[in-house]
Design an enzyme around this catalytic site. Structure first.
Site, PDB file in Angstrom:
ATOM      1  N   ASP A 133       0.845  -1.205   0.000  1.00 60.27           N
ATOM      2  CA  ASP A 133       0.000   0.000   0.000  1.00 60.27           C
ATOM      3  C   ASP A 133       0.872   1.244   0.000  1.00 60.27           C
ATOM      4  OD1 ASP A 133      -2.221   1.580  -0.030  1.00 60.27           O
ATOM      5  OD2 ASP A 133      -2.784   1.229   2.057  1.00 60.27           O
ATOM      6  N   ASP A 175       2.690   5.357   8.312  1.00 56.84           N
ATOM      7  CA  ASP A 175       1.432   6.058   8.536  1.00 56.84           C
ATOM      8  C   ASP A 175       0.830   5.432   9.768  1.00 56.84           C
ATOM      9  OD1 ASP A 175      -0.927   4.044   7.593  1.00 56.84           O
ATOM     10  OD2 ASP A 175       0.980   3.679   6.568  1.00 56.84           O
ATOM     11  N   ARG A 232      -0.046   9.049   0.615  1.00 54.45           N
ATOM     12  CA  ARG A 232      -0.824   9.181   1.855  1.00 54.45           C
ATOM     13  C   ARG A 232      -0.227   8.342   2.974  1.00 54.45           C
ATOM     14  NH1 ARG A 232      -3.531   6.210  -1.671  1.00 54.45           N
ATOM     15  NH2 ARG A 232      -3.546   4.003  -1.201  1.00 54.45           N
ATOM     16  N   ASN A 233       0.606   7.345   2.601  1.00 53.05           N
ATOM     17  CA  ASN A 233       1.213   6.479   3.601  1.00 53.05           C
ATOM     18  C   ASN A 233       2.682   6.803   3.849  1.00 53.05           C
ATOM     19  OD1 ASN A 233      -1.148   5.135   4.171  1.00 53.05           O
ATOM     20  ND2 ASN A 233      -0.844   3.635   2.544  1.00 53.05           N
TER      21      ASN A 233
END
Ligand SMILES: *[C@@H]1O[C@H](CO)[C@@H](O)[C@H](O)[C@H]1NC(C)=O
Ligand SMILES: *[C@@H]1O[C@H](CO)[C@@H](O)[C@H](O)[C@H]1NC(C)=O
Ligand SMILES: *[C@@H]1O[C@H](CO)[C@@H](O)[C@H](O)[C@H]1NC(C)=O
Ligand SMILES: *[C@@H]1O[C@H](CO)[C@@H](O)[C@H](O)[C@H]1NC(C)=O
Ligand SMILES: *[C@@H]1O[C@H](CO)[C@@H](O)[C@H](O)[C@H]1NC(C)=O
Length: 604
Positions: A458, A476, A462-463
């Site tokens: 993933d 994250d 955003r991570n």
């Protein structure tokens, strides 16, 4: 009494209809009376009549063109007048008017910039209009016409931005000018209709299918295996290992239906880790640890002592404010005492696990062990756990600027004046060198992860988290599925897949590997160079699945240098083995970044 010839022609420019006749006259005067002539070399139209008339002091010559050809459009005719003193000339240009013809209309080529190429001839230049299903196609971000104007023809492309099967159909080009109009239709085929209609249906079906096969196989296999096992055990002890294959495959299939979901493997002992769970979700980022049980053989061998997870006392943690909330619990900014030998207290981010069940507690423990083993300058630092009482707490380093996606958007051209209610700092727009710096750091973290045989599954901006001085780390707090839910495709109710970051083999077969992480890294670079845009933002999830599985890739961002887009394309090779190696990517990025210095003062 000598004079340079003087020259005059009846027209400066001559406009004539194709097929028409025209007479051009040219007077040369001077002393002595000059020779006058038209140059007609290369002229297509018939020009039989060249008549000379002599006036006092004037030599006049008429040239008659018959059945004027369109090929003479733009032809420059020169009249030359010459006597002993010298030569003068004058030129005029023919303009031949003719109705449009469509010389070429090609079927769209299946590249990622799909285009219907055309060539239309006509003068005056025709206007072009496109129709589909009886409606005129209006230019938009997704379909636009690009063309070049030449002397008497137009050449260009009707360009489609990421077309899907919805765009399949007949396309009609209508070209018209004052003399007429012409149409031609071509069938534009872009993509097969997708194999799914409703979101989730495919995966539900697949899942059910795989499960029923798995259950069937398991039932059949169980009986079969017992028989084989007994037989083999009887005749040869060696072959016993061969049995593990199919069993492992079946259990792998089951897990692969929910790679991003917490997987409970029942009894958890340090040794059950070695038995190779396919997906262990790591706490900070729910980094799923996968594929390579090798890791545990090296790092987590049962013969070696188990990882020592640092325990932090609850009274040493003072919560300051909430940073976010996810399905699992909340994340807080906190002060932690006695953590660093040099500092009395320091800021940390703590992730809390509310109302843990027994299994959740075990997962928590396992995640903490894995995180303890993941230490790298570009992986968010994990300090330890606090388990005396509720809630359970994981303590991470605090990264001041939050997640990288938010950071990119806040430092892009579209950044609003207010971000989170706070005024933005002026001139915060990221430059190329900063983009290189960000990408290089993530690549460095990934080189480390791959050296540990971790498959992240993933990776996305955003991570990643951003700290002081543009320091970027992978990590994250597992809130992305809540905060960035539109980045995920919900499958079967609970699994959320980041399809926009996934390569074809992960979408189609749920195969995740270091190479699939490299694909995601290509998408991360795209995110960085678009200031945090969502990949394929103009497409629905179904269309994205269709595009990716059919081999289409993201367009080059406007700001992106060619070298970087080449890297992206190297990450997006369809065959996993053909993708670039993350080490090589890091080297190239580092070299590109060194070309311009990084201005670290962008944010304090
Ligand atoms: C050429 O000269 C003749 C005689 O003077 C005149 O009638 C005619 O209009 C002139 N043509 C041009 C193109 O000047
Ligand atoms: C003649 O044609 C040329 C080229 O098309 C153009 O640049 C020029 O302005 C024209 N002159 C007149 C007087 O129309
Ligand atoms: C005029 O030229 C065209 C080709 O340019 C030819 O097809 C046509 O027959 C010609 N017409 C005459 C009257 O010569
Ligand atoms: C017309 O005259 C110019 C100079 O005045 C010369 O350069 C050019 O070659 C001449 N054109 C022809 C076709 O003789
Ligand atoms: C496109 O046009 C062709 C021929 O004009 C016709 O046979 C075909 O059915 C059309 N296709 C669609 C999808 O309208």
């Amino acid at each position: 009494d000598l004079d340079l010839p003087d020259i005059s022609v009846a027209h400066s420019n001559l406009t004539v209809l194709e097929g028409g006749n025209v007479t051009l006259s040219c007077n040369g005067s001077g002393s002595p009376v000059p020779e006058v002539d038209w140059t007609v070399n290369g002229l297509h139209s018939i020009n039989t009549h060249q008549s000379n008339v002599y006036w006092p002091n004037i030599h006049s010559i008429n040239l008659t063109l018959v059945n004027v050809s369109r090929d003479d459009n733009g032809f420059v005719l020169t009249c030359i007048s010459e006597n002993v003193v010298g030569m003068t000339n004058v030129s005029l240009q023919l303009a031949v008017l003719f109705p449009p013809v469509i010389l070429r209309l090609d079927e769209p080529e299946r590249r990622h910039h799909t285009c219907i190429e055309f060539t239309v001839r006509g003068f005056p230049h025709p206007t072009l209009r496109w129709f589909r299903k009886g409606h005129e196609i209006l230019q938009s971000e997704y379909i636009r016409m690009e063309m070049e104007h030449y002397q008497d023809y137009l050449e260009g492309c009707l360009t489609f931005q990421n077309p899907t099967h919805y765009d399949n159909g007949n396309y009609t080009l209508v070209a018209s000018n004052s003399l007429g109009s012409v149409t031609k239709t071509i069938y534009g085929y872009f993509l097969e209709p997708p194999f799914i209609e409703d979101e989730g249906k495919l995966f539900n079906c697949l899942f059910t299918f795989v499960m029923s096969i798995a259950v069937g196989l398991a039932g059949f296999g169980f009986v079969f295996l017992i028989v084989i096992f007994v037989l083999i055990n009887k005749y040869s002890r060696r072959n016993k290992f061969g049995i593990k294959g199919p069993v492992a495959v079946i259990s792998g299939e089951e897990d692969s239906a929910s790679p991003l979901h917490h997987v409970n493997h029942g009894i958890v002992t340090p040794c059950s880790l070695e038995a190779g769970p396919d997906a262990v979700i790591i706490g900070m980022s729910r980094i799923p640890v996968i594929e390579n049980p090798q890791y545990f053989r090296h790092g987590h061998n049962c013969n070696k002592p188990t990882t020592y997870v640092q325990h932090i006392k609850r009274r040493d943690i003072v919560l300051k404010r909430e940073l976010g909330e996810g399905a699992f619990g909340k994340v807080f900014l906190a002060e932690c005492y006695n953590l660093s030998p040099t500092k009395d207290k320091m800021l940390v981010a703590v992730k809390t696990l509310k109302d843990p069940t027994l299994t959740a507690r075990k997962d928590f423990q396992r995640e903490a062990e894995l995180l303890t083993n993941l230490q790298h300058e570009h992986i968010v630092k994990f300090y330890g756990v606090c388990v005396d009482g509720d809630p359970l707490i994981m303590v991470f380093e605090y990264m001041k600027h939050g997640d990288l996606n938010k950071f990119l958007r806040a430092h892009g051209p579209d950044a609003m004046i207010l971000v989170d209610g706070q005024p933005m700092q002026p001139n915060g727009e990221l430059g190329l060198s900063q983009m290189f710096h960000i990408a290089t750091q993530i690549a460095a973290g990934m080189v480390y992860l791959s050296s540990q045989h971790f498959v992240h599954r993933d990776l996305a901006t955003r991570n990643c988290l951003v700290g002081n001085g543009l320091l970027v780390k992978i990590g994250d707090f597992g809130m992305s599925r809540d905060i960035y839910s539109s980045d995920y495709y919900r499958v079967g109710g609970y699994t959320m897949l980041p399809i926009r970051w996934m390569p074809p083999e992960s979408i189609m077969y749920r195969k995740f590997s270091t190479e699939s992480d490299v694909w995601s890294f290509g998408v991360i670079m795209w995110e960085i160079f678009t200031y945090g845009k969502q990949p394929w933002f103009q497409l629905s999830n179904n269309e994205v699945i269709e595009c990716i599985t059919q081999g289409r890739v993201l367009d080059r961002p406007r700001l992106c240098p060619k070298e970087v887009y080449d890297l992206m394309l190297g990450c997006w090779q369809r065959e996993p083995q053909q993708r670039l190696n993350i080490k090589d990517i890091q080297k190239v990025l580092y070299a590109l970044g060194k070309a311009t210095p990084v201005y670290l003062d962008i944010l304090g």
